[in-house]
Design a protein around this motif. Sequence first.
Motif, PDB file in Angstrom:
ATOM      1  N   MET A 166       0.840  -1.190   0.000  1.00 56.42           N
ATOM      2  CA  MET A 166       0.000   0.000   0.000  1.00 56.42           C
ATOM      3  C   MET A 166       0.880   1.246   0.000  1.00 56.42           C
ATOM      4  O   MET A 166       1.684   1.443   0.901  1.00 56.42           O
ATOM      5  CB  MET A 166      -0.886   0.004   1.232  1.00 56.42           C
ATOM      6  CG  MET A 166      -1.840  -1.165   1.308  1.00 56.42           C
ATOM      7  SD  MET A 166      -2.822  -1.079   2.794  1.00 56.42           S
ATOM      8  CE  MET A 166      -4.288  -0.369   2.142  1.00 56.42           C
ATOM      9  N   SER A 167       0.724   2.081  -0.945  1.00 55.65           N
ATOM     10  CA  SER A 167       1.583   3.249  -1.064  1.00 55.65           C
ATOM     11  C   SER A 167       1.072   4.463  -0.285  1.00 55.65           C
ATOM     12  O   SER A 167       1.814   5.395  -0.055  1.00 55.65           O
ATOM     13  CB  SER A 167       1.757   3.624  -2.527  1.00 55.65           C
ATOM     14  OG  SER A 167       0.493   3.966  -3.062  1.00 55.65           O
ATOM     15  N   ASN A 168      -0.180   4.490   0.144  1.00 50.70           N
ATOM     16  CA  ASN A 168      -0.690   5.655   0.862  1.00 50.70           C
ATOM     17  C   ASN A 168      -0.942   5.368   2.342  1.00 50.70           C
ATOM     18  O   ASN A 168      -1.910   5.832   2.907  1.00 50.70           O
ATOM     19  CB  ASN A 168      -1.933   6.252   0.219  1.00 50.70           C
ATOM     20  CG  ASN A 168      -2.760   5.286  -0.562  1.00 50.70           C
ATOM     21  OD1 ASN A 168      -2.289   4.245  -0.935  1.00 50.70           O
ATOM     22  ND2 ASN A 168      -3.976   5.634  -0.849  1.00 50.70           N
ATOM     23  N   VAL A 169      -0.052   4.629   2.951  1.00 52.21           N
ATOM     24  CA  VAL A 169      -0.145   4.376   4.386  1.00 52.21           C
ATOM     25  C   VAL A 169       0.633   5.473   5.117  1.00 52.21           C
ATOM     26  O   VAL A 169       1.803   5.725   4.835  1.00 52.21           O
ATOM     27  CB  VAL A 169       0.435   2.983   4.747  1.00 52.21           C
ATOM     28  CG1 VAL A 169       0.442   2.781   6.247  1.00 52.21           C
ATOM     29  CG2 VAL A 169      -0.358   1.893   4.058  1.00 52.21           C
ATOM     30  N   ALA A 170      -0.034   6.148   6.044  1.00 48.67           N
ATOM     31  CA  ALA A 170       0.597   7.237   6.787  1.00 48.67           C
ATOM     32  C   ALA A 170       1.188   6.699   8.087  1.00 48.67           C
ATOM     33  O   ALA A 170       0.578   5.852   8.749  1.00 48.67           O
ATOM     34  CB  ALA A 170      -0.422   8.316   7.101  1.00 48.67           C
TER      35      ALA A 170
END
Length: 57
Positions: A1-5
């Motif tokens: 997952m590239s949009n994990v904060a």
Amino acid sequence: MSNVAELKPWEVWEFSWGSAMKHHSGRWEKAFLKPSGQEIDLSKLDVILHDNGIEFY
């Protein structure tokens, strides 16, 4: 997952003179004075906070 904060753990402490926010690792970030709500950026300062006030060293 590239949009994990990445979440950062914060603690909020209340003192007789106001409140302050600190990173869980131990570094103070902000202080808010009562009753005006004036904000002080502590992120680049070496400080000790307690009920008597803020000590800068």
